[in-house]
Enzyme design. Sequence first.
Site, PDB file in Angstrom:
ATOM      1  N   TYR A 101       7.095  -4.110  23.812  1.00 40.57           N
ATOM      2  CA  TYR A 101       7.930  -5.270  24.132  1.00 40.57           C
ATOM      3  C   TYR A 101       8.259  -6.071  22.877  1.00 40.57           C
ATOM      4  O   TYR A 101       9.405  -6.472  22.650  1.00 40.57           O
ATOM      5  CB  TYR A 101       7.213  -6.156  25.150  1.00 40.57           C
ATOM      6  CG  TYR A 101       7.946  -7.442  25.454  1.00 40.57           C
ATOM      7  CD1 TYR A 101       9.066  -7.452  26.279  1.00 40.57           C
ATOM      8  CD2 TYR A 101       7.518  -8.652  24.901  1.00 40.57           C
ATOM      9  CE1 TYR A 101       9.751  -8.632  26.551  1.00 40.57           C
ATOM     10  CE2 TYR A 101       8.196  -9.834  25.164  1.00 40.57           C
ATOM     11  CZ  TYR A 101       9.306  -9.816  25.985  1.00 40.57           C
ATOM     12  OH  TYR A 101       9.986 -10.986  26.243  1.00 40.57           O
TER      13      TYR A 101
ATOM     14  N   GLY B 157      -6.807  35.941 -22.168  1.00 42.05           N
ATOM     15  CA  GLY B 157      -7.449  35.639 -23.440  1.00 42.05           C
ATOM     16  C   GLY B 157      -8.937  35.477 -23.272  1.00 42.05           C
ATOM     17  O   GLY B 157      -9.450  35.366 -22.150  1.00 42.05           O
ATOM     18  N   ASP B 158      -9.647  35.471 -24.381  1.00 40.91           N
ATOM     19  CA  ASP B 158     -11.097  35.331 -24.343  1.00 40.91           C
ATOM     20  C   ASP B 158     -11.498  33.956 -23.810  1.00 40.91           C
ATOM     21  O   ASP B 158     -10.696  33.022 -23.767  1.00 40.91           O
ATOM     22  CB  ASP B 158     -11.687  35.530 -25.738  1.00 40.91           C
ATOM     23  CG  ASP B 158     -11.586  36.981 -26.201  1.00 40.91           C
ATOM     24  OD1 ASP B 158     -11.543  37.872 -25.323  1.00 40.91           O
ATOM     25  OD2 ASP B 158     -11.523  37.211 -27.420  1.00 40.91           O
TER      26      ASP B 158
ATOM     27  N   HIS C   4       6.950 -13.915  19.381  1.00 40.99           N
ATOM     28  CA  HIS C   4       5.991 -13.164  20.185  1.00 40.99           C
ATOM     29  C   HIS C   4       4.982 -12.531  19.238  1.00 40.99           C
ATOM     30  O   HIS C   4       5.358 -11.989  18.189  1.00 40.99           O
ATOM     31  CB  HIS C   4       6.682 -12.074  21.003  1.00 40.99           C
ATOM     32  CG  HIS C   4       7.659 -12.599  22.006  1.00 40.99           C
ATOM     33  ND1 HIS C   4       7.279 -13.353  23.093  1.00 40.99           N
ATOM     34  CD2 HIS C   4       9.016 -12.482  22.085  1.00 40.99           C
ATOM     35  CE1 HIS C   4       8.354 -13.669  23.805  1.00 40.99           C
ATOM     36  NE2 HIS C   4       9.420 -13.160  23.203  1.00 40.99           N
TER      37      HIS C   4
ATOM     38  N   GLU D 248      12.538 -13.675  18.162  1.00 44.02           N
ATOM     39  CA  GLU D 248      13.549 -13.347  19.163  1.00 44.02           C
ATOM     40  C   GLU D 248      14.408 -14.576  19.436  1.00 44.02           C
ATOM     41  O   GLU D 248      13.891 -15.687  19.574  1.00 44.02           O
ATOM     42  CB  GLU D 248      12.861 -12.883  20.457  1.00 44.02           C
ATOM     43  CG  GLU D 248      13.817 -12.574  21.584  1.00 44.02           C
ATOM     44  CD  GLU D 248      13.077 -12.238  22.875  1.00 44.02           C
ATOM     45  OE1 GLU D 248      13.719 -11.659  23.765  1.00 44.02           O
ATOM     46  OE2 GLU D 248      11.882 -12.570  22.990  1.00 44.02           O
TER      47      GLU D 248
ATOM     48  N   THR E   5      -7.892  27.038 -19.499  1.00 41.13           N
ATOM     49  CA  THR E   5      -8.033  26.228 -18.291  1.00 41.13           C
ATOM     50  C   THR E   5      -7.651  24.775 -18.540  1.00 41.13           C
ATOM     51  O   THR E   5      -6.870  24.179 -17.786  1.00 41.13           O
ATOM     52  CB  THR E   5      -9.476  26.306 -17.760  1.00 41.13           C
ATOM     53  OG1 THR E   5      -9.779  27.654 -17.425  1.00 41.13           O
ATOM     54  CG2 THR E   5      -9.652  25.430 -16.528  1.00 41.13           C
TER      55      THR E   5
END
Length: 357
Positions: free
Chosen positions: A101, A219-220, A57, A47, A226
């Site tokens: 502050y 499908g099989d 500060h 500051e 997956t």
Amino acid sequence: MPRLFKIYAKNYFLTYPNCSLSKEEALSQLKKLETPTNKKYIKVCKELHENGEPHLHVLIQFEGKYQCKNQRFFDLVSPNRSAHFHPNIQAAKSSTDVKTYVEKDGNFIDFGVSQIDGRSARGGQQSANDAYAEALNSGSKSEALNILKEKAPKDYILQFHNLSSNLDRIFSPPLEVYVSPFLSSSFNQVPDELEEWVAENVVYSAARPWRPISIVIEGDSRTGKTMWARSLGPHNYLCGHLDLSPKVYSNDAWYNVIDDVDPHYLKHFKEFMGAQRDWQSNTKYGKPIQIKGGIPTIFLCNPGPTSSYREYLDEEKNISLKNWALKNATFVTLYEPLFASINQGPTQDSQEETNKA
């Protein structure tokens, strides 16, 4: 006899008048100070006063109360010249007020995680806020509930359901990122229609169509459905049971994979297949969950009356749903694996067997 210096507090507020150090240098030196209590948070603000003098500060929050008997302990040293900067040291009665502050001019830097404080020097002690602040700082749902049970027993009894639900969200762990054991390039027998669908629909949000098209792949078992579907990018994987809670479902995914879910019992059929946006799912014991949507879904299934989406949509009662589905999804039937077995490791079969895809 001079009064001995001693401060015993969890939160310290330091002010360094006429201090030329940068906030970064100050923070670096403060972090290196050795204390018996861990430093949880440090905020440093620079500051300029009206006369042009720079002040620093600092708010320091410790894990527990720290006793300081050395008024020179927090002194800072200039790295360029033989100058020491001695602070005014105070116990911060309200770290919230000090933090506000310190932040007022916006020229600050911080380290660690700010600890919430339920007290305010302006408003006095607020015991309920203190209890909730301590619960938020505890680090886990179970610890937070124990704190509230002890310090806010009325809320614990009357609001337990809401507390439990809210703490689940607050302390929910980050979703684990799935890492495919195979690159998408490992699947070297993928039909062109699947490749084209991926190129058009499985992309990041800015490049994605406003209403992407979903896909149903039948499908099989052990054809690689997956593993291929999960190798394409960030996705939500829903198998057997739909769990749309934030613990499982991410609104930032590129696409969904719904694996081995009987279409007769698939909740939100149109929302998923139609890539609909901004819809809600009601949960049995919790508040409705908002789904951002707008992403395509890969539906994986085996042939058969309780698995096949084609057979389900061919049922006489579903003729209008079928007409809708044909406009919102591509249907593909696999007759061969998506990979040549010579290029796949031994985990392929075990993964596929687990998911029964």
